[in-house]
Enzyme design. Structure first.
Site, PDB file in Angstrom:
ATOM      1  N   ASP A   9       0.861  -1.183   0.000  1.00  0.00           N
ATOM      2  CA  ASP A   9       0.000   0.000   0.000  1.00  0.00           C
ATOM      3  C   ASP A   9       0.896   1.231   0.000  1.00  0.00           C
ATOM      4  O   ASP A   9       1.951   1.242   0.660  1.00  0.00           O
ATOM      5  CB  ASP A   9      -0.914   0.035   1.227  1.00  0.00           C
ATOM      6  CG  ASP A   9      -1.924   1.167   1.121  1.00  0.00           C
ATOM      7  OD1 ASP A   9      -2.961   0.965   0.463  1.00  0.00           O
ATOM      8  OD2 ASP A   9      -1.677   2.253   1.674  1.00  0.00           O
ATOM      9  N   GLU A  11       0.878   5.653   0.106  1.00  0.00           N
ATOM     10  CA  GLU A  11       0.199   6.946   0.233  1.00  0.00           C
ATOM     11  C   GLU A  11       0.965   7.945  -0.615  1.00  0.00           C
ATOM     12  O   GLU A  11       2.205   7.894  -0.694  1.00  0.00           O
ATOM     13  CB  GLU A  11       0.152   7.405   1.696  1.00  0.00           C
ATOM     14  CG  GLU A  11      -0.524   6.430   2.647  1.00  0.00           C
ATOM     15  CD  GLU A  11      -1.962   6.131   2.284  1.00  0.00           C
ATOM     16  OE1 GLU A  11      -2.605   6.998   1.658  1.00  0.00           O
ATOM     17  OE2 GLU A  11      -2.445   5.038   2.615  1.00  0.00           O
ATOM     18  N   HIS A 149      -5.739   4.790   5.762  1.00  0.00           N
ATOM     19  CA  HIS A 149      -4.995   5.743   4.940  1.00  0.00           C
ATOM     20  C   HIS A 149      -3.588   6.000   5.482  1.00  0.00           C
ATOM     21  O   HIS A 149      -2.995   7.043   5.204  1.00  0.00           O
ATOM     22  CB  HIS A 149      -5.757   7.062   4.774  1.00  0.00           C
ATOM     23  CG  HIS A 149      -7.072   6.901   4.069  1.00  0.00           C
ATOM     24  ND1 HIS A 149      -7.163   6.481   2.777  1.00  0.00           N
ATOM     25  CD2 HIS A 149      -8.336   7.069   4.520  1.00  0.00           C
ATOM     26  CE1 HIS A 149      -8.434   6.415   2.434  1.00  0.00           C
ATOM     27  NE2 HIS A 149      -9.169   6.752   3.468  1.00  0.00           N
ATOM     28  N   ASP A 154      -2.682  -0.018   6.343  1.00  0.00           N
ATOM     29  CA  ASP A 154      -3.476  -0.483   5.202  1.00  0.00           C
ATOM     30  C   ASP A 154      -2.886  -1.747   4.590  1.00  0.00           C
ATOM     31  O   ASP A 154      -3.616  -2.676   4.208  1.00  0.00           O
ATOM     32  CB  ASP A 154      -3.571   0.610   4.131  1.00  0.00           C
ATOM     33  CG  ASP A 154      -4.592   1.686   4.481  1.00  0.00           C
ATOM     34  OD1 ASP A 154      -5.227   1.563   5.540  1.00  0.00           O
ATOM     35  OD2 ASP A 154      -4.748   2.631   3.695  1.00  0.00           O
TER      36      ASP A 154
END
Length: 892
Positions: A9, A11, A149, A154
């Site tokens: 994951d 961001e 998030h 995540d």
């Protein structure tokens, strides 16, 4: 699990590395042998400022990444973590290309890993989940997600989701896994090895029938509680705390008397009465003493579910097996096992069809009803489900879902259905009518709406073009092509092809003329949508309607003359001909009643003609209402009940439209004043008058009020609109502002999913805002703190340019009546009362009802709205004062 998996994951500062967006955090969880064996995470310095809304969404600030390594400095770590693995992510088509973009920017070698998407996997393994957003699917499955998030949290939650999907796969039977394995090679993810491994382990056989549940009875439901003490005692068995509500007990006694005397009666029960339990207690006691059934009809499938899963489930949990409940819908809601078997034996025509069939196969292992509405499918997947729906009753077929529902209804004490079933398919209830002692019509004010929709026609340009395109001769999926492959060079088929061209030509001519009319029609300021009355255009439809019917007839004659032996092709062709026959009938009816009924065209000037929707609605429904009630009237009790059955100064407004006998008793029941002690009404007096400014100015103003109100109430807000167009523009403006980034927006018509799914999502998150139109004004229970504020953007008047309203108004005018006072105002007050009724569902709740429409102050009729709702504190004040009052009130 032979492969190794790296669950990733990231961001980022935005959605596109090509536009300069960069990674700010990466998290990786490695899976080997079915377990998470290691994790890796790192902040990444993006060499640019993180946008404020990303900081709010992720909780990652510029300080977090200021001293973090550059992506180039951790690239070797990432290669090492991903080496020899399948790359897994929740929406892998975002994370994987973004990483590739970063590597390409640095001129580093690109990844060559195979990919797997947990969105696709979860949709397969949990086909009835409410949502597949990571934060929501993990919550539903009980997977911990400590900080949504954030890439590390995540990634770990996604790894747990992936493993949950693997475990679910291994619980399926051998036959089911075989069917899934056959289709898994069409998936977009690298999941085929998992299906193969599961197939090797499987040793159970699939159960192909879903036998009717045995009805077990034990202690009877208590006899009707005559005294106040008996009523309180019974209700305390169901609810831990019970308030003595004299009006509720009076309501219960009135229902009992109507049941005992087989009377017809109309009962208005204000929110706070406890209407549902008020009619259920006497109904259950009545069925126990008489052995007869009671039908309860409500407005929508959502309300059916709320009734069965709410109050009836509570009663059943206390009085175990003392009564049975059956939900009865039309057979078209249910899966036809025979059609499914044929579909599974035929080659899939697309990814969407393969995927939907795989979802159905998994769902079949867990469904108890066979109701296809349980499935959470995409729009494209709905076409596959439509081909699997029952087209007719098939008694005697073992394992048939609908026949099991019928058998359950034959044994049930309470049968819950909806108004549409009562009106559209009265014959479907014939098998129990002799055993029915009462019909309770809940949400009775919507019975007329259901009757109206029973024969209302709506034919969209895009739906028609798509349907008609299925009959072409050029593609392997088309009806003409398939028949030509079987029948060869056939003169009858050639004549059909020529007729198809003629229909297309006539439709294009019709659309061309209507497009000119739409182009000349003025739209309201700030809107591109128009409504065009179709009276006087009958000549445009005559030839087209005639030729469509000719095409259907010719296809049916062809199939009669040349039977198709291939079962799969025959069923596919028959499906599309059934669809065409239905729409051909609609076109013919549309043309025939163009002058006698309200007929109009809805269009959007930005997309002519793809936005065209042809609509038609009857004006008088007396015959339809009487036909649906004939089996019960005079033989059984009929109890009409609603929270909003009357309008001040117009008590028979709804009952007259329902053509109830004039001697029908009408009784009203009011909640105790203390029930609404936590409610307040605010009229905001500095919002522009909606009738005096353009739409853009009004939307900008209300968006500001909504933002400030949500910030003061911390979410838990309904915003009610009368226009889908205004809703969309308001939501887009608020989203663009970035001022409510940490709130979940649930917008009707913009978010996928049913009304029930949207409500459940709303209840699950404290910082949530639900933007809704007409269907969210009524019949929605959101108890507790999940809802604390309702913002009513406009008074809910029907658009005076609505063709149906105009024709009804014209009829009233011809009869010497005032359409505004006799129709427009009462309708709006009913909706207004319904909107307020969403706010307070028990006496412990606190809620604000905020009105942004200045007409409630400036027009003489404004007071009629305010007196129609309970007597609660009502204040007129500015936005700033209202927000300050809310903040101190909610925090007190």
């Amino acid at each position: 699990m032979n492969d190794k998996y790296a669950v990733v994951d990231i961001e980022t500062t935005g959605s596109s590395p090509k536009n300069g967006d960069r990674i700010i955090q990466i998290g990786i969880a490695r899976i080997e042998n079915g377990e998470v064996v290691s994790t890796y995470s790192s902040f990444v310095n993006p060499e640019k400022k993180i946008p404020p809304f990303i900081q709010e969404l992720t909780g990652i600030s510029n300080d977090h990444v200021q001293n973090a390594p550059l992506f180039a400095e951790i690239a070797e770590d990432i290669y090492r973590e991903l080496e020899g693995t399948v790359f897994v992510a929740h929406n892998v088509n975002f994370d994987f290309p973004f990483l590739q973009g970063e590597l390409k920017r640095l001129q580093l070698p690109l990844l060559k890993n195979k990919k797997a998407d947990t969105v696709e996997f979860a949709r397969l393994m949990f086909p009835t989940a409410l949502s597949y957003k990571l934060s929501e699917i993990t919550l539903e499955l009980g997977i911990e997600l400590s900080h949504a998030h954030r890439a590390d949290a995540d990634a770990y939650a996604t790894a747990e989701l992936f493993l949950a999907c693997c475990r679910k796969l291994e619980t399926l039977s051998q036959v089911t896994i075989k069917q899934l394995h056959k289709r898994c090679f069409r998936l977009k993810s690298h999941l085929a090895p998992l299906f193969f491994e599961a197939l090797k382990k499987a040793d159970r056989l699939v159960t192909t029938t879903n036998p009717t549940e045995e009805v077990v009875t034990s202690a009877e439901f208590p006899s009707y509680p005559e005294t106040i003490e008996e009523k309180v005692t019974l209700l305390r068995e169901v609810y831990s705390t019970v308030e003595q509500r004299p009006s509720q007990f009076d309501y219960m006694d009135t229902v009992k008397q109507a049941l005992d005397t087989r009377s017809e009666i109309a009962l208005e029960a204000e929110t706070g009465i406890g209407k549902t339990i008020g009619y259920l207690v006497p109904s259950l006691a009545h069925t126990q003493s008489t052995g007869k059934k009671i039908i309860i009809s409500t407005y929508t499938n959502t309300l059916m579910d709320q009734l069965v899963e709410g109050e009836l489930a509570k009663l059943q949990s206390v009085y175990l097996h003392s009564f049975t409940v059956a939900k009865l819908k039309s057979f078209t809601h249910y899966l036809d096992r025979g059609l499914l078997a044929m579909r599974l034996d035929s080659p899939d025509e697309s990814y969407d069809e393969s995927f939907s069939l795989m979802q159905v196969l998994v769902w079949l292992t867990e469904t108890k009803t066979g109701d296809l509405s349980e499935l959470n499918t995409t729009g494209a997947g709905q076409l596959t489900l439509d081909k699997l729906r029952k087209q007719r009753r098939t008694p005697g077929i073992q394992g048939d879902f609908y026949e099991q529902i019928v058998e359950k209804a034959k044994q049930a004490s309470i049968i819950v259905t909806n108004h549409a079933m009562l009106v559209h398919h009265p014959e479907s209830l014939q098998f129990i009518q002799s055993d029915v002692d009462a019909l309770i019509v809940d949400e009775a004010h919507h019975f007329l709406t259901a009757v109206q929709s029973a024969s209302e026609k709506a034919i969209s340009f895009t739906d028609w073009k798509y349907l008609f395109s299925q009959f072409g001769f050029h593609e392997a999926t088309q009806v003409g092509f398939k028949l030509a492959q079987i029948l060869g060079s056939n003169k009858d088929l050639l004549r059909i092809a020529q007729r198809l061209e003629l229909v297309n030509h006539l439709f294009d001519e019709l659309i061309s003329q209507l497009s000119n009319t739409v182009g000349k029609t003025k739209s309201s300021y700030g809107s591109s949508k128009v409504t065009v009355p179709l009276s006087g255009t009958q000549n445009l439809f005559v030839d087209f309607s005639k030729e469509v019917n000719e095409v259907v007839q010719k296809f049916e004659e062809l199939l009669y003359r040349y039977p198709v032996d291939n079962v799969i092709v025959r069923e596919e062709v028959n499906y599309w001909i059934r669809e065409l026959r239905t729409v051909a009938y609609d076109w013919e009816e549309f043309m025939t009643h163009l002058e006698s009924q309200a007929s109009w065209l809805d269009a959007d000037k930005r997309s002519i003609p793809s936005s065209f929707i042809f609509r038609q609605r009857q004006l008088d429904w007396k015959e339809e209402i009487e036909r649906s009630l004939t089996p019960y009237r005079g033989k059984s009790s009929i109890i009409w009940t609603s929270g909003t059955l009357t309008v001040p100064n117009h008590p028979w407004f709804i009952l007259d439209q329902l053509h109830l006998p004039k001697d029908t008793p009408l009784r009203k029941f009011y909640a105790q004043e203390s029930f609404y002690s936590g409610a307040r009404v605010f009229v905001v007096n500095d919002v522009p008058d909606v009738t005096q400014v353009d739409q853009t100015t009004f939307i900008e103003s209300i968006a500001d009020v909504i933002i400030q109100t949500v910030q003061a109430s911390q979410g838990r807000t309904f915003v009610l609109f009368t226009s889908q167009d205004m809703l969309r523009k308001t939501v887009e403006l608020i989203e663009d502002s970035g001022l409510l980034e940490d709130y979940l927006f649930i917008a009707q018509g913009m978010n996928a999913g049913s009304k029930m799914r949207m409500l459940r999502t709303f209840q699950r998150f404290q910082k949530a805002i639900l933007f809704g139109t007409t269907t969210f004004w009524e019949g929605v229970d959101v108890p507790g703190e999940a809802l604390s504020t309702i913002i009513m953007v406009r008074l809910p008047f029907t658009n005076p340019d609505d063709p149906y309203f105009k024709q009804k108004a014209a009829r009233l005018t011809a009869e010497g009546e005032n359409p505004f006072s006799k129709l427009s105002l009462p309708e709006a007050i009913i909706r207004f009362r319904q909107g307020f009724g969403r706010l307070i569902r028990n006496s412990e709740e606190k809620g604000a009802f905020i009105i942004l429409d200045r007409r409630i102050q400036t027009k003489s009729y404004g007071r009629e709205f305010l007196v129609a709702i309970p007597n609660v504190p009502k204040e007129e004040l500015s936005t700033q004062s209202m927000v300050e009052t809310l903040e101190s009130w909610y925090n007190s």
